[in-house]
Each structure stands twice: as C-alpha cells, then as structure tokens.
Design an enzyme around this catalytic site. Structure first.
Site, short mmCIF file in Angstrom:
data_model
loop_
_atom_site.label_atom_id
_atom_site.label_comp_id
_atom_site.label_asym_id
_atom_site.label_seq_id
_atom_site.Cartn_x
_atom_site.Cartn_y
_atom_site.Cartn_z
CB VAL A 20 30.23 31.32 45.03
CG1 VAL A 20 29.22 30.71 46.01
CG2 VAL A 20 29.54 31.60 43.70
CG ASP A 21 34.73 29.56 48.07
OD1 ASP A 21 33.76 28.97 48.57
OD2 ASP A 21 35.70 28.97 47.57
#
Length: 402
Positions: A174-175
């Site tokens: 997600v980062d």
C-alpha cells in the site's frame, strides 16, 4: 528553478523539497529524482528518517531499508519545530517547484506553511500531501501504517489460502502504490502548471490507495453483490491461473484465454480437455476450477519444472518458475535490464541496489547520487542555494537548528 547537474533527465531543472519519511513519500521523491529532479531531503538533526535505523542489515552504517528509496537526493538536517528552522523551511519552499510531505494533519500549517501562505509566497509550488486516511472522513486524524491499511482496505481478506487466515503482502504494497500515485499526480499538477502558471495542493492517502488496489475484485462485488473470497494463488475470474506442483518444484501458469487453454491442454498431453464441456470456455473453467486444478496437478507431476516451462512456453502458454528473491535479482534477464545497479556510496563503498523500472529515450533516467548520509549536503544547500554565510551556518549548528 534549480539548475540540474548535467542529468539530462526529463525533470532536470526542477527542485523537489522532500519532507517525507518511511516509504511512500521517499519512493515518490526518489522517482522524481530518477527522472532528473534536484531533490532536497530534509531530516531531523541527529536522527534523520526513521528508516535509517530499520535493520539489520546495515552497510557503511546505513540501513538497507533507507538505501532502497533515497538515492538521487541531497540530505539537509533541519529542526522544523523551532522558529529559526521554520524560517529556513520557508526559504526552501520559496525556491522549490514541488513540496512533498507526509506529516500528521495540520503539522505543516502549524509551522506557518499553509495553502494561503503558498498562494501568496510560492504560488507556483505543487504541494503533495501523503496521509494515512486523507483530510476528510471519520478516520482522517488517524496515523497510517501499511499493515493496518492492508487489513482495513480489504486486501488481506483476499490474500492467503481459501481455508487459511488472511495474509498481508510480502512488502508494504500500500505504501508502494501510494508513492506511485503521488508521483503520478505531482507530474499531472506540473503539467497543469504549464497552462495555468500556478501550482496546486494535491493529496493521496494510504486508505484510498488500498481500496483502489482491489481493482477487479472490488468490481466483482459492486456488480454481483457477492463478497470476495480467497483463492490462494488462484484468480477469481480466470482458470487455470495459479501455481501447480511438478516433479521437483512449483511453477506458475497463467492461461488468459480459451485458445491458450487448448494449447495448454495439448502440451500437457490432454488435448481432450479442450473439447470437454466443463473446460472449453473460461466461465466453465471458473465454475469447475477444483476439478480442473486436480487434473492439471496430476499431469504436471509427471515431469520436472524446467522441462514443463520450456514446453509450455514453446506452445505460447505463459508460465514461469517461483523464484526466490536471490534467484530474481541474479536472473540473466534482471541483469540484462540493468535492474541491479552499483553506485559509489560515501561510507558503504560499492553499493548494489535495485535499478530504475522505466526507460526514457530522449531524457534518460539515471542514478546520479548515492543515498545520502545524514546531513551530507547541509552546508551545500544552505550556502549555495539559500546564500547563507559560513558564520550563519555555524550559528545554526551551535543552536542545533541544523
């Protein structure tokens, strides 16, 4: 705009002020640096980016984690929590084209850098805010952590074996995607600036990124009303599209259409599958995935992985080995694509790192700078870019502002 150092990159002459830490923000600014931008990374004196201590492993006193997303940057230490530091920050912002920050909501504003201030003092600056949950909504004030967002966004619920527990992805995905989105929207804002002459405030957040990453799985639910489930290495919409055991190891097979399936069936010695009513069309294969997967596994166990991969590829069927990280990074194709590169680092010496995942024919990407040691370029930035005298810099050091 800052003058580039003969990078020839697409963003040469563009200055990026990097006020980010951890992964999403630093990945975004590293990509801008790979494209030729002059990136100034601002870090707290004495400590720096949190990831400088995220190890082992370390090399030359630097963590592998920090090194992976901080090349092509200059490091300036600055205590932005004190007035003198905020005055320096304001000068840096005035000279920037892009400002990227991932502070808690309201932090930059507390230091005086509001959108209204930018409108008045730096109207061409593109400000990108990276947060956990965005600036609106009931969870907006919460801090963002990739692992938690993988859980909350639904991503973990679709990863893992059907009867097992939800599983996170092996990296902070997600980062990573948030960093890619941030870079993308910054470039769009810069393109808009060419027309309007003005910057703007753009925003990305981990929560939105995680939800957007559901892609076809989200669409399946929105269309059918049926919640998603886990398929292990399988695909919710396409069969066969998973891993299968051979006589010596697993291989990945991805049959994307009915023609490929017919060729696959013939290659594994079961041409009759191509005319079997249960398997002829993809919707039929999806409905009968368990039966087909058992038959395929039985067939592939008759031979070794390398032989099957060679035969299936010859038949035009997408497939490949399940490489380890070491296998992948030492693969001849990885090396041919220069996806492992070496750069001279001031303390680590010859530093090997993952290469740049894009190519530009007219404005080539390049690794111009190794990831910086903490505060490596403080004097250079304050002196050459802001015009501070040696005496003024020494005073700031004595006051622990830098």
């Amino acid at each position: 705009m800052a003058k580039g150092k003969n990078s020839g990159g697409a963003l040469e002459g563009l200055r990026v002020l990097d006020l980010t830490r951890i992964l999403a923000g630093p990945l975004c600014t590293q990509m801008l640096g790979d494209m030729g931008a002059d990136v100034i990374k601002v870090e707290p004196p004495g400590a720096g980016d949190d990831t400088r201590t995220w190890g082992p492993p370390f090399t030359g006193g630097e963590s592998a984690y920090f090194l992976c997303v901080n090349r092509n940057k200059r490091s300036l230490t600055l205590n932005m929590g004190v007035k003198a530091g905020q005055e320096v920050l304001a000068q840096l912002v005035r000279k920037a084209d892009v400002l990227v920050e991932n502070f808690k909501l309201g932090t930059l504003e507390k230091w005086g850098i509001t959108n209204a201030w930018l409108e008045q003092h730096a109207p061409r600056v593109v400000r990108c805010s990276i947060t956990g949950y965005g600036s609106k909504g009931p969870d907006a004030a919460l801090p963002g952590y990739d692992f938690i967002l993988q859980a909350e966004s639904g991503l973990m619920s679709i990863c893992g074996e059907p009867e097992g527990t939800p599983t996170k992805y092996g990296v902070a995905i997600v980062d990573v995607v948030t960093g890619l989105y941030a870079c993308n929207v910054i470039l769009a804002a810069l393109a808009a600036r060419e027309r309007t002459g003005r910057g703007q405030h753009v925003e990305v957040c981990l929560y939105d990124s995680g939800v957007s990453m559901l892609i076809n799985v989200a669409s399946n639910y929105l269309v059918s009303g049926k919640d998603a489930r886990r398929f292990g290495n399988g695909h919710p919409n396409v069969v066969p599209y998973t891993t299968y055991p051979t006589a010596d190891r697993l291989i990945a097979v991805a049959v994307g259409n009915d023609g490929q399936f017919a060729r696959f069936a013939e290659a594994v010695g079961h041409a009759e599958w191509g005319s079997d009513a249960r398997f002829m069309k993809n919707p039929d294969r999806v409905a009968n995935r368990e039966a087909l997967d058992v038959l395929i596994a039985q067939a592939l166990k008759r031979g070794k992985s390398a032989a099957w991969i060679e035969k299936l590829r010859a038949a035009g069927v997408p497939c490949g080995p399940i490489n380890s990280v070491a296998d992948a990074l030492n693969d001849p194709h990885t090396l041919a694509r220069t996806m492992v590169r070496a750069v001279k680092h001031p303390t680590a010496g010859d530093l090997r790192m993952v290469g740049i995942p894009f190519r530009m024919s007219g404005t080539p990407e390049a690794i111009r700078r190794a990831p910086p040691v903490l505060g490596q370029h403080t004097e250079e930035v304050l002196g050459a870019e802001l015009g501070f005298t040696a005496e003024r810099i020494a005073q700031l050091r004595a006051e622990k502002v830098v």
